[in-house]
Scaffold this motif. Structure first.
Motif, mmCIF file in Angstrom:
data_model
loop_
_atom_site.group_PDB
_atom_site.id
_atom_site.type_symbol
_atom_site.label_atom_id
_atom_site.label_comp_id
_atom_site.label_asym_id
_atom_site.label_seq_id
_atom_site.Cartn_x
_atom_site.Cartn_y
_atom_site.Cartn_z
ATOM 1 N N ASP B 178 -0.741 17.071 -30.475
ATOM 2 C CA ASP B 178 -1.451 16.571 -31.660
ATOM 3 C C ASP B 178 -1.010 17.292 -32.932
ATOM 4 N N LYS B 250 -16.734 8.423 -44.321
ATOM 5 C CA LYS B 250 -16.105 9.162 -43.240
ATOM 6 C C LYS B 250 -16.787 10.521 -43.041
ATOM 7 N N GLY B 259 -19.448 12.412 -34.740
ATOM 8 C CA GLY B 259 -18.142 12.961 -34.386
ATOM 9 C C GLY B 259 -18.284 14.301 -33.689
ATOM 10 N N GLN B 266 -17.275 15.751 -25.207
ATOM 11 C CA GLN B 266 -15.977 15.746 -24.527
ATOM 12 C C GLN B 266 -15.713 17.144 -23.957
ATOM 13 N N VAL B 315 -1.379 5.423 -37.325
ATOM 14 C CA VAL B 315 -2.110 4.469 -36.489
ATOM 15 C C VAL B 315 -1.121 3.554 -35.769
ATOM 16 N N GLY B 319 -1.703 4.704 -32.273
ATOM 17 C CA GLY B 319 -2.953 3.983 -32.011
ATOM 18 C C GLY B 319 -4.107 4.597 -32.788
ATOM 19 N N PRO B 320 -5.164 3.786 -33.009
ATOM 20 C CA PRO B 320 -6.251 4.220 -33.910
ATOM 21 C C PRO B 320 -7.042 5.430 -33.403
ATOM 22 N N GLU B 321 -7.259 5.508 -32.100
ATOM 23 C CA GLU B 321 -8.121 6.578 -31.593
ATOM 24 C C GLU B 321 -7.451 7.940 -31.745
ATOM 25 N N ARG B 322 -6.186 7.979 -31.322
ATOM 26 C CA ARG B 322 -5.475 9.260 -31.410
ATOM 27 C C ARG B 322 -5.175 9.609 -32.871
ATOM 28 N N ARG B 324 -7.022 9.007 -35.428
ATOM 29 C CA ARG B 324 -8.230 9.583 -36.006
ATOM 30 C C ARG B 324 -8.372 11.045 -35.574
ATOM 31 N N ARG B 325 -8.094 11.282 -34.315
ATOM 32 C CA ARG B 325 -8.218 12.658 -33.801
ATOM 33 C C ARG B 325 -7.212 13.585 -34.487
#
Lengths: 140, 455
Positions: B178, B250, B259, B266, B315, B319-322, B324-325
């Protein structure tokens, strides 16, 4: 990056900068190299504001400092202002330990009516690591 | 009765009483330090440097890791080496410069010359030796026993029989991904490596990086500054007609709580803080500006389109999820034993090592996407110091806290003092973890530390 001026010293202009490069990088630019301090007026004012709080732990109880500036010479007059170069020696005493910060200082000064103000101040430390000082929480 | 995890007794656990303690002697006693050097620093993978620090064949730098002086060099064929910076003749320091470019290194003591691959090239009095003497393999500079890299991060191991770096990093790899995936072409160390001494044992710095409870008291002034920055930024944005709505949504309390809850859940359910081999990491939704890639109202509006575009490209790529992270969360990664990577106002990489129990040398760097524009790089380097570094508004207060603790520990030997790291071991309130976090991730470190010392 923000231009407000709610507190702070009239020693400095509103468009001031205060720079302390990473030790050992005398010619570096804050735009391309990591510095210890790269303050505009907003962050400098907040640095001062923070230092006045009991919760600025690294400077509480307040350290005892002595500032000496010497060997000052007017280098040149530019459109920015008058460039003045010199040397500094700042001691910081806290919790039984004396730390010394010394190096070369470069000022850019401007006249504002009768007053002389600092537009830019850059302190290049004469060392290549913060050993043993460990931190720079006072203003040079 | 205490269940002693092992001897020598540095850590003790009493599960029934919900008690986890660390002896204060582990920060002051020379015996513990020697054991750590031998059983941890001579056994574990240690971060050495980043691939980008050797940009071309012949690039080199000198660096001290685990108390050993090394040359980090890229030879003419492009291969990376970590060589003991010690002449094989009589032990002179072969390379005395911090960094540069060279095809050979000449020892200044008696003049032996070595290549950037470590091979011995020249002995001034070669006629005094038998034929072929110079070409013997063991006449060259000695390579570190193991050298491996994960996506540009080079690590060394002093134990030739150690497991692979990839196995060692275990679950930490996806967190490193990441960081690395913030670039499409690779990350680069920005000039300005900062070394400083902290008068405290190395473990206190590592532990501090995992400690959720120090944040609000130690960094109170940072949070007050942060609130002032946001207020001034919003006023400025409003005055110049720039909408802060996207950021406000946000970073709204509701979204942040969601969040934070999700991140903690998690952590709780997947135990993502225990990544194996003593590593831990956590992600946290970010309320400040991130140079990759979250605009903040205190930042000039001209940065917004570029940061938004970086995010959109991310994105599309991950992809959107990763995305954002990666872009909207702060990341703390702690690799056992002595590497911290903190990605908040910028990315800080830091190692620490003690030669004496009561002090450590800290080496730190910042890293950024190679392709980053000059404008965003400038913004990143400004933003970094809002919290990070020896003159930032956060880091020095951590230093003060651990130095103050260290000063007291010597006295604690008189009464066999122990630090308490029990929070969350047996909580009476099962929701406590979600509300406050706990000290579980510190126990991940200490449990592994005790395991190494006991082996």
């Amino acid at each position: 990056m923000l231009g407000s001026s709610t507190i702070g010293s009239s020693f400095y202009t509103d468009d001031m900068t205060y720079l302390v490069p990473t030790p050992g990088m005398p010619d570096a630019s804050p735009e391309t190299s990591l510095f210890l301090i790269n303050d505009d007026r907003f962050r400098m004012e907040n640095r001062v504001k923070r230092l006045k709080k009991r919760t600025a732990h690294s400077e509480y109880p307040h350290s005892i400092t002595v500032h000496m500036t010497t060997n000052l010479r007017v280098a040149e007059h530019t459109a920015d202002g008058t460039q003045v170069n010199g040397a500094f020696h700042v001691s910081r005493f806290k919790d039984g330990i004396m730390d010394i910060f010394l190096g070369r200082v470069r000022y850019c000064l401007v006249k504002d009516g009768e007053a002389v103000r600092i537009r830019h101040k850059r302190c290049d430390l004469g060392m290549d690591a913060l050993v043993p000082q460990g931190r720079l929480t006072i203003i040079l | 009765m205490d269940q002693h995890i092992a001897t020598p007794l540095g850590v003790r656990l009493d599960q029934a009483s919900g008690l986890f303690q660390v002896s204060r002697r582990v920060f002051t006693d020379q015996t513990f330090l020697e054991l750590e050097h031998q059983k941890i620093f001579e056994k574990c993978w240690l971060y050495f440097g980043h691939d980008s620090e050797l940009p071309e064949p012949g690039s080199f730098l000198t660096r001290t890791v685990a108390g050993r002086d090394f040359i980090f060099s890229r030879d003419s064929a492009g291969q990376v080496h970590v060589l003991y910076n010690l002449c094989t003749h009589r032990g002179g320091r072969v390379c005395r410069e911090k960094s540069g470019k060279a095809s050979v290194f000449q020892c200044f003591y008696h003049g032996w010359v070595f290549g950037s691959d470590g091979g011995l090239r020249l002995i001034p009095q070669e006629g005094a030796y038998p034929a072929g003497y110079r070409n013997e393999r063991d006449r060259g500079l000695v390579s570190v026993p193991r050298l491996e890299n994960y996506r540009g991060f080079w690590f060394i191991n002093l134990d030739a029989s150690a497991m692979s770096l990839s196995d060692y990093l275990a679950g930490a790899k996806e967190y490193l991904d990441d960081i690395v995936d913030q670039s499409e072409i690779g990350m680069t160390i920005v000039p300005g490596g900062q070394n400083f001494q902290v008068d405290a044992n190395w473990k206190l710095w590592h532990e501090n990086g995992m400690d959720p409870f120090h944040v609000h008291s130690v960094h109170a002034t940072y949070f007050e500054y942060s609130a002032d920055v946001l207020k001034a930024g919003k006023e400025k944005a409003q005055a110049s007609g720039v909408s802060t709505e996207a950021f406000d949504t946000k970073a709204s309390a509701e979204v942040m709580m969601k969040g934070r809850y999700a991140a903690l859940m998690q952590t709780k359910t997947k135990l993502s803080f225990d990544l194996g081999n003593g590593h831990m990491a956590y992600n946290y939704p970010s309320t400040h500006g991130r140079p990759f890639a979250q605009w903040h109202p205190s930042w000039d509006a001209r940065y917004k389109p570029e940061l938004d575009q970086l995010y959109e490209k991310l994105v599309a790529r991950v992809g959107p999820e990763r995305a954002r992270r990666i872009a909207h969360f702060d990341h703390h990664i702690l690799i056992f034993p002595n590497l911290a990577i903190v990605d908040n106002h910028g990315i800080m990489i830091r190692t620490y090592f003690s030669k004496k129990p009561e002090e450590m040398l800290v080496q730190s760097w910042t890293i950024a996407p190679k392709e980053e524009s000059a404008e965003i790089r400038k913004l990143r380097l400004y933003s970094y110091m809002d919290f990070l570094g020896p003159a930032g508004f956060g880091t020095p207060d951590d230093v003060e806290a651990i130095e103050a603790a260290q000063r007291g520990y010597k006295g604690a030997e008189d009464y066999d003092g122990w630090n308490d790291i029990s929070a969350g071991l047996a909580p009476k309130d099962p929701e406590s973890f979600i509300r406050n976090g706990d000290e579980g991730r510190m126990r991940v470190f200490w449990t592994k530390w005790q395991e190494y010392l006991s082996n």
